[in-house]
Structures are given as structure tokens and as C-alpha cells.
Design an enzyme around this catalytic site. Structure first.
Site, PDB file in Angstrom:
ATOM      1  N   ASP A 249       0.858  -1.151   0.028  1.00 30.37           N
ATOM      2  CA  ASP A 249       0.036   0.045   0.017  1.00 30.37           C
ATOM      3  C   ASP A 249       0.849   1.231   0.128  1.00 30.37           C
ATOM      4  O   ASP A 249       0.366   2.316  -0.198  1.00 30.37           O
ATOM      5  CB  ASP A 249      -0.858  -0.070   1.304  1.00 30.37           C
ATOM      6  CG  ASP A 249      -2.116   1.035   1.183  1.00 30.37           C
ATOM      7  OD1 ASP A 249      -2.544   1.266   0.040  1.00 30.37           O
ATOM      8  OD2 ASP A 249      -2.311   1.775   2.055  1.00 30.37           O
ATOM      9  N   SER A 270      -7.408   5.660   0.147  1.00 34.38           N
ATOM     10  CA  SER A 270      -7.883   4.297  -0.671  1.00 34.38           C
ATOM     11  C   SER A 270      -9.279   3.898  -0.171  1.00 34.38           C
ATOM     12  O   SER A 270      -9.784   4.229   0.755  1.00 34.38           O
ATOM     13  CB  SER A 270      -6.985   3.278   0.000  1.00 34.38           C
ATOM     14  OG  SER A 270      -5.701   3.676   0.053  1.00 34.38           O
ATOM     15  N   GLN A 320      -5.939  -1.666  -6.492  1.00 32.88           N
ATOM     16  CA  GLN A 320      -6.450  -0.649  -5.519  1.00 32.88           C
ATOM     17  C   GLN A 320      -7.307   0.321  -6.226  1.00 32.88           C
ATOM     18  O   GLN A 320      -6.854   0.763  -7.302  1.00 32.88           O
ATOM     19  CB  GLN A 320      -5.584  -0.200  -4.588  1.00 32.88           C
ATOM     20  CG  GLN A 320      -6.139   0.776  -3.570  1.00 32.88           C
ATOM     21  CD  GLN A 320      -4.583   1.219  -2.672  1.00 32.88           C
ATOM     22  OE1 GLN A 320      -4.317   2.550  -2.762  1.00 32.88           O
ATOM     23  NE2 GLN A 320      -4.452   0.453  -1.577  1.00 32.88           N
TER      24      GLN A 320
END
Length: 335
Positions: A249, A270, A320
Site C-alpha cells: 500500500d 484508499s 486498489q
């Protein structure tokens, strides 16, 4: 003597069984023993170490909080996978996870992880995890685990050809180099110092440093060598998957901003995060992180990522989507 456990029951090498001193750039890889020194990666001892409170209920604390003062999404995903992995047998491995971030995390309080044993089958097992703060979920995660199974159906993409990490400068070294430029604009100097001050438990070596710190727009792709700081060693593969979830991430959604650097970012967070684990790997060994953004629009950006082992094997695939809001000029404004 039995090896100590960390990160909630995952077995890790005993202290003194081989390690490297903090900050070493010459960490042994490919199964070689590390020299004596400080063994533990902080990702094992702190970030991914959950406190058991009851059956399938755990508490996680925070190590690194971004400048946004929101909890780092990779930490919540990694801790959720730790909680899920503690609720399955040792003979299965994580093969995928799918998460939704539903509320902003509060860095001033711990996170509770509540696991539901959704299904336990002969080949696949599913665990559902809620990350909770102030009585409400901040993340919902579904993690699936599989018994090892052989198959003649196999293929993968080809790993990009790039310089090895030993030939590249780390992100910290690059920042120090740029800060020595007397002509550096003050706002960029402040931004680089802010990055340098953050104690991120991930080592990063950009393959194209000039693009990484350039303020000009470029194609939405980047290549980074990444690994966990410190030594983790040979242990339950599920732990390395949890560490990879944390690493994946970091700087990921920013790939969607590379063509749009003329716009100051007002808000970026996110929305979801998915991962598929394909092959065994060591999260404390260098892996090439190939990131690309195929689309952005509607105040959202989509990114895809691939983590490659140094031997060219595709270890992990990531995806993502996130909210991206920027400051528009009066000519661009819809108002």
C-alpha cells in the site's frame, strides 16, 4: 529450545539465529544466513503483532502514522490478514484478500479485529475480518486460504528488465542528494525533509529516481525495489504475506497522480485493496514492485501492481482504487 513466536503465533527464527544490523544494505538473500546482530523487523515485533483478547478477537496498535494523521491503510490490511491467519490451520496458505476501507482510521486509539470463520473446506477456507474503532468498522476484509495443490496449468507475465537494487540509491539517499542542491525550491525542500523524517518500516529503491522526484507530469507507471526493514527469516509463509500486504500500500495509489502533478492534491484515500499471492517469497528480500494506473476519473484512480521475486517469479498481484481530489484552476472548475 522452541523458536519464539511473533505476529500472533507465526513462527520466526530465534534471536541470534542469523540477522543483520539495522540499516545494512548488504542483507544476505536466497536463503543465506545473515550475520549476527539485531534480528527483528519492526513489522514483525510491533506493526503486525496483535494482542489476543478473546477467541477470534484481537487488538492492534500503531507504529507509523502518515502526515495526513489518518491510519496507514497497509497497516490495517496487514493486521487484518494476521487476524484471519490466526483463525486457520497451519497447513493452508493465504492466496487472496479483498478489503474495503469504509471509515477513516483514528491514530489515537487501537484497532479491534473481529474474525468470523465463514467457511472451512477441504481445499479452501474463508475468514471475514472487521477492523473496528469507536464501535464501528473502518475496514471489512475477506481472506481466502488454500491447501497447497499442484497443477499443470501455469503461466505468468515476464518480469521487467531493470538494474539490480545494489546499483541503485535508496529513497533516503536520493533525498539527501537532492537536499544538497542550493537551488532547490524551498517548498520542495520542506516536502523532502518531511518524507525523510518519517520512520517508514519499508526500504525503497526507485528504479528511475529522476521520475520519482520530478515535478513534471509523466506516464502513470513506476518501478520500485522494496523490502521490509530488518530481518524476518524463514517462517510461516502467511507472515510474509502479511508483511507484503503492508508494503503493497505504500506509494501505490500515488501512481495514478503521476500524469497530473500540475494539480495540488487536496485529498487522497484508499477505497479498496485486493491481493493475490501466487508463489512463496521473502518480504525481507528485495522484490520489484511494478505499479501502473490504467484509469482515473470521477475523482477516483485505479492502480495495479505486481511484486516480482529477483529470480523473475511473479509472487503477488495487487489492485486498489482510491479517491483523488485535487485543486482545479478557475478555467477547469465546473462551478
Amino acid at each position: 529450545m522452541a523458536a519464539p513466536t511473533s505476529a500472533g503465533g507465526f513462527r520466526v527464527p530465534a534471536a541470534g539465529a542469523g540477522a543483520e544490523s539495522p540499516g545494512s544494505g548488504d542483507r544476505p538473500e536466497a536463503g543465506q544466513p545473515a550475520p549476527p546482530g539485531d534480528l527483528r523487523s519492526v513489522l514483525v515485533t510491533s506493526v503486525l503483532s496483535l494482542e489476543p483478547l478473546d477467541l477470534d478477537l484481537f487488538r492492534g496498535r500503531h507504529y507509523w502514522v502518515p502526515a495526513t494523521r489518518r491510519l496507514f491503510g497497509g497497516q490495517i490490511v496487514g493486521q487484518a490478514l494476521v487476524a484471519a491467519a490466526k483463525a486457520v490451520s497451519e497447513d493452508v496458505h493465504a492466496h487472496s484478500l479483498h478489503c474495503y476501507f469504509v471509515r477513516a482510521g483514528d491514530p489515537t486509539v487501537p484497532v479491534l479485529y473481529q474474525v468470523e470463520r465463514t467457511r472451512t473446506g477441504n481445499s479452501f477456507s474463508v475468514r471475514s475480518v472487521k477492523a473496528i474503532q469507536h464501535g464501528k468498522p473502518i475496514l471489512i476484509c475477506q481472506a481466502s486460504f488454500q491447501q497447497t495443490q499442484e497443477s499443470p496449468v501455469q503461466h505468468q507475465f515476464t518480469m521487467p528488465t531493470v538494474p539490480p537494487p545494489e546499483e541503485l540509491l535508496s529513497q533516503e539517499e536520493l533525498i539527501q542528494k537532492y537536499l544538497q542542491d542550493p537551488n532547490l525550491v524551498e517548498k520542495y525542500r520542506l516536502g523532502l525533509n518531511k518524507i525523510l523524517a518519517q520512520e517508514v518500516p519499508v526500504e525503497i529503491k526507485p528504479v528511475s529516481p529522476s521520475k520519482t522526484f520530478c515535478q513534471l507530469s509523466q506516464e502513470p507507471k513506476q518501478l520500485l525495489w522494496v523490502r521490509a526493514r530488518g530481518y524476518i527469516g524463514e517462517c510461516d509463509m502467511k507472515l510474509h504475506c502479511c508483511v507484503a500486504a503492508y508494503i503493497s500500500d505504500y506509494a501505490f495509489l500515488g501512481t495514478a497522480l503521476l500524469p497530473h502533478r500540475q494539480h495540488p492534491v487536496k485529498f487522497m484515500v484508499s477505497l479498496d485493496h485486493s491481493m493475490w499471492f501466487h508463489a512463496p517469497f521473502r518480504a525481507d528480500h528485495w522484490m520489484l514492485y511494478e505499479c501502473e494506473s490504467p484509469w482515473a476519473g470521477g475523482c477516483r484512480g485505479l492502480v495495479h501492481g505486481r511484486l516480482w521475486r529477483r529470480d523473475g517469479l511473479l509472487a503477488v498481484t495487487c489492485a486498489q482504487e482510491g479517491v483523488i481530489r485535487v485543486t482545479q484552476s478557475p478555467a477547469e472548475s465546473k462551478l
